[in-house]
Design a protein around this motif. Structure first.
Motif: not given
Length: 215
Positions: A68-76, A198-206
Motif C-alpha cells: 500500500t501507499y502507507v507501506g511505501f512511505k513507511e518502508a522508505l 521499492f518496486s511494486g507499491y501502490d502509489t497510483s492515488h498520488i
C-alpha cells in the motif's frame, strides 16, 4: 390465628436479618473476634516468586502494510532514518524522510527547527515532494513502467523512491541512458537499489503536482 402468628414471626426474622446486613463496620464491634492461636495457611506467592519462575511474556504486534501507499512511505522512512522524525544526519538532512533545507524551501517550509518536531508537517512534506516528483517524471513513468533497465523491473513506486533519493533529474538520466548514468549518495545508496527495493507499491492515488506547498 396460628398461621398469622407464624407469618408475623417469619417477617420479624427477615426484618432482623436484613437490618443487621446493613450495619456499618464502624457501628459493629469486632474486638471479640481474633485469629490468635489458629493455624492459618496463606498460600499466595509474592511478586518475586512469580517473576522467578514465570517466563516473561512480551506482547507481539504484527502490522502488515503490504504494498500500500502507507507501506511505501513507511518502508522508505525506515530506510532513510529508521523512522526517526527528530534526526539530522551529518550532511544536514532532516527528519524521518531526510529532507534537505533546500527541498523544504521548495515546499514552502522555512523553519527547519520546527519541522524536526512537527510529525504532521513531515508527513505532508513527503506527500507533497512525492507529488512533485511524479509530475516531473510523469512521462518517464508512463514510458518505462514495466520495462527492465539494468536488470531491474521499473515501477512507478520505484521511480518515485529513487527520485526521493537522487532527485528527479538524476532518475531521468538513469532511465534515459538505460542505467549507464548512475548515481550514488554519500552513504552509497544507488538509484538502481531504490528502484528494486521499492518496486511494486501502490502509489497510483498520488496526484502529480507542479507546485505543491505544505501549509
Amino acid at each position: 390465628m396460628k398461621k398469622n402468628i407464624y407469618l408475623i414471626a417469619v417477617l420479624l426474622v427477615v426484618t432482623l436479618l436484613v437490618g443487621t446486613g446493613f450495619i456499618s463496620r464502624d457501628s459493629f464491634d469486632f474486638s471479640a473476634y481474633s485469629t490468635e492461636g489458629l493455624e492459618l495457611n496463606y498460600n499466595v506467592p509474592t511478586e518475586a516468586e512469580i517473576s522467578e519462575f514465570a517466563a516473561p511474556v512480551a506482547p507481539k504486534y504484527y502490522l502488515f502494510l503490504g504494498k500500500t501507499y502507507v507501506g511505501f512511505k513507511e518502508a522508505l522512512g525506515f530506510k532513510e532514518s529508521r523512522g526517526n522524525y527528530h534526526i539530522t544526519n551529518p550532511f544536514g538532512y532532516m527528519g524521518k524522510y531526510q529532507f534537505s533545507a533546500a527541498t523544504l524551501r521548495i515546499l514552502g517550509i522555512k523553519n527547519s527547527d520546527n519541522f524536526l518536531y512537527d510529525t504532521r508537517q513531515q508527513e505532508a512534506a513527503f506527500l507533497a515532494y512525492t507529488s512533485l516528483n511524479k509530475w516531473v517524471l510523469r512521462k518517464d513513468i508512463k514510458r518505462y513502467s514495466g520495462k527492465k533497465i539494468a536488470g531491474i523491473k521499473v515501477t512507478e513506486s520505484g521511480i518515485l523512491a529513487a527520485a526521493h533519493l537522487a532527485g528527479a533529474g538524476n532518475v531521468k538520466k538513469f532511465l534515459r541512458t538505460a542505467g549507464e548514468d548512475r548515481f550514488e549518495d554519500a552513504n552509497g545508496a544507488s538509484i538502481r537499489y531504490y528502484l528494486k527495493k521499492f518496486s511494486g507499491y501502490d502509489t497510483s492515488h498520488i496526484v502529480p503536482n507542479r507546485r505543491p506547498m505544505v501549509m
